[in-house]
Design an enzyme around this catalytic site. Structure first.
Site, PDB file in Angstrom:
ATOM      1  N   ASP A  62      -9.957  -3.279   0.136  1.00 33.88           N
ATOM      2  CA  ASP A  62     -10.201  -2.414  -1.027  1.00 33.88           C
ATOM      3  C   ASP A  62     -11.676  -2.368  -1.392  1.00 33.88           C
ATOM      4  O   ASP A  62     -12.135  -1.440  -2.057  1.00 33.88           O
ATOM      5  CB  ASP A  62      -9.386  -2.900  -2.229  1.00 33.88           C
ATOM      6  CG  ASP A  62      -7.929  -2.514  -2.039  1.00 33.88           C
ATOM      7  OD1 ASP A  62      -7.221  -3.227  -1.301  1.00 33.88           O
ATOM      8  OD2 ASP A  62      -7.520  -1.479  -2.588  1.00 33.88           O
ATOM      9  N   GLN A  86       4.860  -3.470  -0.336  1.00 30.72           N
ATOM     10  CA  GLN A  86       4.245  -2.381   0.451  1.00 30.72           C
ATOM     11  C   GLN A  86       4.513  -2.551   1.943  1.00 30.72           C
ATOM     12  O   GLN A  86       4.595  -1.572   2.687  1.00 30.72           O
ATOM     13  CB  GLN A  86       2.725  -2.347   0.208  1.00 30.72           C
ATOM     14  CG  GLN A  86       2.316  -1.839  -1.156  1.00 30.72           C
ATOM     15  CD  GLN A  86       2.117  -2.971  -2.149  1.00 30.72           C
ATOM     16  OE1 GLN A  86       2.751  -4.031  -2.057  1.00 30.72           O
ATOM     17  NE2 GLN A  86       1.255  -2.764  -3.120  1.00 30.72           N
ATOM     18  N   ARG A 119      -7.760   2.449 -11.720  1.00 32.95           N
ATOM     19  CA  ARG A 119      -7.594   1.128 -11.079  1.00 32.95           C
ATOM     20  C   ARG A 119      -8.996   0.578 -10.802  1.00 32.95           C
ATOM     21  O   ARG A 119      -9.862   1.314 -10.319  1.00 32.95           O
ATOM     22  CB  ARG A 119      -6.781   1.236  -9.771  1.00 32.95           C
ATOM     23  CG  ARG A 119      -5.321   1.603  -9.999  1.00 32.95           C
ATOM     24  CD  ARG A 119      -4.493   1.434  -8.729  1.00 32.95           C
ATOM     25  NE  ARG A 119      -4.162   0.040  -8.477  1.00 32.95           N
ATOM     26  CZ  ARG A 119      -3.555  -0.384  -7.361  1.00 32.95           C
ATOM     27  NH1 ARG A 119      -3.241   0.476  -6.398  1.00 32.95           N
ATOM     28  NH2 ARG A 119      -3.271  -1.661  -7.197  1.00 32.95           N
ATOM     29  N   ARG A 135      -1.147   4.893  -3.691  1.00 35.58           N
ATOM     30  CA  ARG A 135      -1.897   3.625  -3.711  1.00 35.58           C
ATOM     31  C   ARG A 135      -2.541   3.462  -2.346  1.00 35.58           C
ATOM     32  O   ARG A 135      -2.265   4.219  -1.424  1.00 35.58           O
ATOM     33  CB  ARG A 135      -1.043   2.423  -4.144  1.00 35.58           C
ATOM     34  CG  ARG A 135       0.417   2.404  -3.865  1.00 35.58           C
ATOM     35  CD  ARG A 135       0.788   2.399  -2.410  1.00 35.58           C
ATOM     36  NE  ARG A 135       0.080   1.351  -1.703  1.00 35.58           N
ATOM     37  CZ  ARG A 135      -0.176   1.366  -0.420  1.00 35.58           C
ATOM     38  NH1 ARG A 135       0.222   2.376   0.336  1.00 35.58           N
ATOM     39  NH2 ARG A 135      -0.825   0.372   0.161  1.00 35.58           N
ATOM     40  N   GLY A 136      -3.379   2.423  -2.235  1.00 39.05           N
ATOM     41  CA  GLY A 136      -4.181   2.264  -1.029  1.00 39.05           C
ATOM     42  C   GLY A 136      -5.573   2.809  -1.328  1.00 39.05           C
ATOM     43  O   GLY A 136      -5.707   3.909  -1.883  1.00 39.05           O
ATOM     44  N   ALA A 137      -6.604   2.043  -0.955  1.00 38.30           N
ATOM     45  CA  ALA A 137      -7.962   2.360  -1.402  1.00 38.30           C
ATOM     46  C   ALA A 137      -8.412   3.783  -1.033  1.00 38.30           C
ATOM     47  O   ALA A 137      -8.789   4.570  -1.914  1.00 38.30           O
ATOM     48  CB  ALA A 137      -8.926   1.312  -0.863  1.00 38.30           C
ATOM     49  N   ASN A 183      -8.946  -7.626  -0.875  1.00 34.67           N
ATOM     50  CA  ASN A 183      -7.764  -6.900  -0.382  1.00 34.67           C
ATOM     51  C   ASN A 183      -6.521  -7.442  -1.092  1.00 34.67           C
ATOM     52  O   ASN A 183      -6.595  -8.355  -1.927  1.00 34.67           O
ATOM     53  CB  ASN A 183      -7.659  -7.044   1.143  1.00 34.67           C
ATOM     54  CG  ASN A 183      -6.652  -6.080   1.748  1.00 34.67           C
ATOM     55  OD1 ASN A 183      -6.675  -4.889   1.461  1.00 34.67           O
ATOM     56  ND2 ASN A 183      -5.748  -6.575   2.564  1.00 34.67           N
TER      57      ASN A 183
HETATM   58  O1  MRU Z   1      -2.099  -2.215  -4.615  1.00 33.94           O
HETATM   59  P1  MRU Z   1      -2.261  -1.342  -3.416  1.00 33.94           P
HETATM   60  O2  MRU Z   1      -0.976  -1.023  -2.724  1.00 33.94           O
HETATM   61  O3  MRU Z   1      -3.087  -0.121  -3.721  1.00 33.94           O
HETATM   62  O4  MRU Z   1      -3.116  -2.217  -2.411  1.00 33.94           O
HETATM   63  C1  MRU Z   1      -3.499  -1.658  -1.185  1.00 33.94           C
HETATM   64  C2  MRU Z   1      -4.197  -2.624  -0.307  1.00 33.94           C
HETATM   65  O5  MRU Z   1      -4.521  -3.724  -0.688  1.00 33.94           O
HETATM   66  C3  MRU Z   1      -4.597  -2.132   1.050  1.00 33.94           C
HETATM   67  O6  MRU Z   1      -4.575  -3.180   1.965  1.00 33.94           O
HETATM   68  C4  MRU Z   1      -6.015  -1.564   0.973  1.00 33.94           C
HETATM   69  O7  MRU Z   1      -6.096  -0.591  -0.016  1.00 33.94           O
HETATM   70  C5  MRU Z   1      -6.460  -1.006   2.246  1.00 33.94           C
HETATM   71  S1  MRU Z   1      -5.556   0.486   2.571  1.00 33.94           S
HETATM   72  C6  MRU Z   1      -6.224   1.326   3.776  1.00 33.94           C
END
Ligand code: MRU
Length: 353
Positions: free
Chosen positions: A236, A195, A92, A51-53, A246
């Protein structure tokens, strides 16, 4: 330990497949999953193995290589890969990096000469390497904004786990810490997936950066007590007007920042900018199952019969963002004209700074 190298590799091409660190198990268990086909990778993105963009974009790019490996002996191999790209893109909806990376792979496929697997793997590796390089540049630029002795609150996980390596907001924390600027680092737990508590704290502890966890509902009190001068988050998606999409809870942090005079820094690579969308109200916000709130580790924690509303991202209005840090430059008080200037789009009468 150097902050430029992680002791783990969350996303790794192994030669015959893709290896992902299963982020659902951290910090208790370090388990890797191995993938040789694209559809299971889409499932892994949907189920938050990764996960994470930026991380999901990079993962999807490698999944396209898996798809090409599987289909390359067919005459219509490109149709097979295109179908897998559709499945990956739907995994997603909110982070634009996913469709951005898949678009890079699609473009590469359309210009292919020779072995598709070789060319697509080179493109996936480029996307991965450029993300790490961008994170280091953003880390330095963001750290430059911070005064020695400042303290920061970060949110969600934006580190090596959420990116190709080093991190966006957590990259700034790493760079500022390495420069001796940060007094204290706080991390919000980030309900319901934790997270912050599970992943950000794990990364910081490994780097020997002291981290203090707070519950998400303690953030405003932390600011009121004068314990932080910065909130530093990732994104994101950033829309044309500078709205930041985000992790759910980011917008309430930004509102509190403005009230208490704490500065709000958003750190995101250019691949997270989506100037095709005018503002945040038009972005699809992912809704996840109510069970993520009503249960914990499979055990019910809420009153039986209660319902839950579980959007996992929110929109922070651009007007609440003090700095947007990208690898292409730092934008103070982002707006449409400044973002257009940043990416070199024709705009009238404004500079990116
Ligand atoms: O649901 P997630 O864990 O994928 O959400 C991630 C976030 O919201 C992060 O803050 C975002 O992706 C930036 S990561 C470099």
């Amino acid at each position: 330990m150097s902050f430029t190298e992680s002791s783990f590799q969350a996303i790794e091409w192994t030669g015959d497949g893709l290896r992902l660190l299963d982020q659902r198990r951290l910090p208790g268990e370090t388990r890797y999953l191995h993938f040789t086909a694209a559809a299971p990778v889409a499932g892994a993105i949907r189920d938050l193995v990764v996960r994470g963009a930026p991380a999901i974009g990079i993962t999807a790019a490698y999944a396209v290589v898996l798809s090409a490996q599987r289909h390359r002996d067919r005459d219509d191999w490109q149709a097979g890969v295109a179908a897998d790209i559709e499945v990956l893109a739907a995994a997603r909806p909110t982070a634009v990096n996913l469709v951005w990376a898949l678009e890079c792979m699609r473009t590469c496929m359309s210009q292919l000469q020779g072995d598709p697997v070789v060319a697509l793997l080179a493109e996936a590796r480029r996307i991965h390497a450029e993300d790490v390089a961008a994170n280091h540049r953003m880390g330095d630029s963001g750290a430059d904004l911070i005064n020695t002795g400042d303290s920061a609150l970060t949110y969600c996980n934006t580190g090596s786990l959420a990116t190709g390596g080093y991190g966006t907001a957590l990259g700034v924390v790493r760079s500022a810490w390495a420069a001796g600027k940060l007094a204290d680092v706080y991390a919000g737990e980030t309900r319901p997936w934790l997270q912050g508590a599970r992943l950000t704290a794990w990364e910081l502890v490994q780097d020997a950066i002291p981290v203090t966890l707070i519950t998400d509902n303690a953030a405003s009190a932390l600011m009121q007590a004068g314990k932080v001068q910065w909130v530093i988050t990732g994104a994101d998606r950033v829309t044309a007007n500078g709205d930041v999409i985000n992790k759910i809870g980011t917008s309430q942090l930004a509102v509190s920042c403005r009230h208490y005079g704490v500065r709000m820094m958003v750190v995101a690579p250019v691949s997270t900018l989506d100037l095709s969308i005018a503002d945040g109200s038009r972005v699809t916000i992912e809704q996840r199952p109510a069970s993520e709130i009503l249960e914990f580790g499979g055990q019910p924690i809420a009153a039986a019969g209660a319902r839950a509303w579980n959007p996992v991202f929110d929109v922070t209005p651009a007007g609440l963002v003090d700095y947007l840090v990208t690898e292409a430059g730092v934008v103070a008080a982002p707006d449409t004209r400044k973002l257009q200037a940043l990416v070199g789009m024709p705009a009238q009468g404004s500079s990116a700074r």
